[in-house]
Design a protein around this motif. Structure first.
Motif, mmCIF file in Angstrom:
data_model
loop_
_atom_site.group_PDB
_atom_site.id
_atom_site.type_symbol
_atom_site.label_atom_id
_atom_site.label_comp_id
_atom_site.label_asym_id
_atom_site.label_seq_id
_atom_site.Cartn_x
_atom_site.Cartn_y
_atom_site.Cartn_z
ATOM 1 N N ARG A 238 -2.385 4.984 2.817
ATOM 2 C CA ARG A 238 -3.320 5.370 1.756
ATOM 3 C C ARG A 238 -2.589 5.691 0.461
ATOM 4 O O ARG A 238 -3.023 5.295 -0.629
ATOM 5 N N VAL A 239 -1.451 6.378 0.557
ATOM 6 C CA VAL A 239 -0.663 6.710 -0.633
ATOM 7 C C VAL A 239 -0.132 5.440 -1.289
ATOM 8 O O VAL A 239 -0.157 5.304 -2.518
ATOM 9 N N ILE A 240 0.320 4.495 -0.477
ATOM 10 C CA ILE A 240 0.852 3.240 -1.019
ATOM 11 C C ILE A 240 -0.244 2.447 -1.723
ATOM 12 O O ILE A 240 -0.044 1.909 -2.814
ATOM 13 N N GLU A 241 -1.416 2.370 -1.092
ATOM 14 C CA GLU A 241 -2.540 1.638 -1.705
ATOM 15 C C GLU A 241 -2.926 2.250 -3.045
ATOM 16 O O GLU A 241 -3.200 1.528 -4.026
ATOM 17 N N GLN A 242 -2.955 3.583 -3.105
ATOM 18 C CA GLN A 242 -3.321 4.247 -4.359
ATOM 19 C C GLN A 242 -2.252 4.064 -5.426
ATOM 20 O O GLN A 242 -2.552 4.054 -6.619
ATOM 21 N N THR A 243 -0.992 3.891 -4.986
ATOM 22 C CA THR A 243 0.103 3.733 -5.944
ATOM 23 C C THR A 243 0.156 2.316 -6.518
ATOM 24 O O THR A 243 0.241 2.127 -7.739
ATOM 25 N N ILE A 244 0.088 1.307 -5.637
ATOM 26 C CA ILE A 244 0.211 -0.077 -6.108
ATOM 27 C C ILE A 244 -1.143 -0.697 -6.445
ATOM 28 O O ILE A 244 -1.209 -1.792 -7.003
ATOM 29 N N ARG A 245 -2.228 -0.003 -6.055
ATOM 30 C CA ARG A 245 -3.599 -0.454 -6.343
ATOM 31 C C ARG A 245 -3.876 -1.842 -5.783
ATOM 32 O O ARG A 245 -4.457 -2.710 -6.444
ATOM 33 N N GLU A 246 -3.411 -2.040 -4.562
ATOM 34 C CA GLU A 246 -3.663 -3.294 -3.862
ATOM 35 C C GLU A 246 -4.015 -2.995 -2.412
ATOM 36 O O GLU A 246 -3.601 -1.978 -1.855
ATOM 37 N N LYS A 247 -4.767 -3.915 -1.814
ATOM 38 C CA LYS A 247 -5.117 -3.783 -0.405
ATOM 39 C C LYS A 247 -3.935 -4.208 0.449
ATOM 40 O O LYS A 247 -3.365 -5.280 0.257
ATOM 41 N N LEU A 248 -3.569 -3.372 1.398
ATOM 42 C CA LEU A 248 -2.424 -3.669 2.250
ATOM 43 C C LEU A 248 -2.801 -4.663 3.343
ATOM 44 O O LEU A 248 -3.963 -4.742 3.748
ATOM 45 N N PRO A 249 -1.833 -5.424 3.869
ATOM 46 C CA PRO A 249 -2.114 -6.394 4.942
ATOM 47 C C PRO A 249 -2.606 -5.694 6.208
ATOM 48 O O PRO A 249 -2.353 -4.505 6.429
ATOM 49 N N GLU A 250 -3.292 -6.425 7.041
ATOM 50 C CA GLU A 250 -3.782 -5.903 8.317
ATOM 51 C C GLU A 250 -2.609 -5.490 9.201
ATOM 52 O O GLU A 250 -1.639 -6.239 9.360
ATOM 53 N N GLY A 251 -2.688 -4.289 9.763
ATOM 54 C CA GLY A 251 -1.632 -3.804 10.644
ATOM 55 C C GLY A 251 -0.381 -3.348 9.929
ATOM 56 O O GLY A 251 0.663 -3.160 10.553
ATOM 57 N N PHE A 252 -0.471 -3.134 8.613
ATOM 58 C CA PHE A 252 0.676 -2.718 7.819
ATOM 59 C C PHE A 252 1.250 -1.415 8.360
ATOM 60 O O PHE A 252 0.525 -0.480 8.685
ATOM 61 N N GLN A 253 2.584 -1.352 8.479
ATOM 62 C CA GLN A 253 3.341 -0.195 8.961
ATOM 63 C C GLN A 253 3.150 0.083 10.455
ATOM 64 O O GLN A 253 3.619 1.104 10.951
#
Length: 312
Positions: free
Chosen positions: A233-248
């Protein structure tokens, strides 16, 4: 109504022999919603039989399943100052520590133990997420360092089970100082030529991932484990992009070269034993095979090619 609830109903229940059912008798799978009897789940090392979902497991339970016959010797943790900053938010830090100790039966989030897996003596370090989210503070840092020092002294390989939300905020900079200190301990173990295997469990995040948890000779992850520095959630809010499925998740990280293998908890012991035999150069010949081989060739047998001289 209170008289009926407080007196009549308990009286009727006691007469009929009715007993209250414990709330944790059945456990619901977070993935499929299937209900599993808690005894069956415990016998299966807290892995849901139908879906393979890995539940969190207590440090002592993990060691019981991991070591031969469930036998091991624990190391006493080094004593440190409990509340160096006199920290308080909604509650006192000392109160949180007291509750965590009562809940887990541990002195802190780290438990060191020495035992055998398939006959090989090793040192296992387990991080218990139930103790304040497995956060890394002064006591946990000292325990990890003591584990590595003991392994070097006794010439033992180290297997570390990481599970953490990161540094312990109640100890501030003193918590962050444990990151370089534990890295130095890892370096000393490697200089001694001893193997270091890391098992990444759900979750392994924050400063722990940025230090000793990603410095092993081999990195194994349990299925579905969340592994990373910052949360999705922090990464998505920082880069403002949807992360890939199963990320991390463990499987995603294996595909991208961040971990070496993803292994079920039910197969961890055999996998780690096989890796340690390779790293420690332990011969694979079983004792039974050696005994059978020695029985086939008696010690009194004469060497081949040597015969008694012929009689005249």
């Amino acid at each position: 109504m209170n008289w009926i609830t407080n007196y009549v109903r308990p009286k009727i229940n006691s007469m009929l022999g009715r007993r209250e059912m414990p709330e944790n008798l059945w456990i619901k799978c977070p993935e499929t919603g299937a209900m599993v009897f808690h005894k069956d789940l415990e016998e299966n090392q807290w892995v849901i039989p139908s879906s393979g979902y890995h539940m969190k497991i207590a440090a002592k339970d993990r060691l019981k399943f991991f070591f031969d016959d469930g036998q091991y010797e624990t190391l006493e943790n080094t004593k440190v100052v409990l509340d160096p900053l006199k920290f308080r938010d909604e509650r006192r830090y000392t109160d949180r520590l007291r509750d965590a100790k009562a809940k887990t039966g541990l002195d802190d989030a780290i438990l060191n133990a020495i035992g055998r897996i398939e006959g090989m003596e090793i040192l296992a370090t387990v991080q218990d997420f139930a103790f304040m989210g497995g956060s890394l503070g002064m006591a946990a840092g000292e325990a990890i360092i003591k584990g590595f020092e003991t392994a070097i002294e006794r010439r033992l390989p180290v297997v570390l089970f990481a599970a953490s939300g990161g540094a312990r905020m109640q100890e501030g900079i003193l918590s962050l100082m444990q990151l370089p200190r534990t890295i130095v301990a890892v370096d000393r173990l490697k200089e001694a030529g001893l193997p270091y295997i890391v098992v990444l469990t759900n979750p392994t995040t924050g400063g722990v991932t940025a230090s000793y948890a990603m410095l092993g000779d081999v990195h194994i992850a349990e299925p579905g484990a969340l592994i990373g520095f910052a949360g999705p959630r922090v990464i998505e809010q920082t880069i403002r992009e949807k992360l890939p499925e199963g990320f991390q998740r463990a499987e995603y990280l294996k595909e991208h070269g961040m971990v070496d293998m993803v292994v079920s908890r039910l197969e961890l012991k055999a996998t780690i034993a096989r890796l340690l035999k390779i790293l420690m150069k332990v011969p694979e010949t079983a004792p039974e095979q050696e005994e059978a081989f020695s029985e086939e060739i008696p010690a009194s047998a004469e060497p081949a090619g040597i015969a008694e001289p012929a009689q005249a």
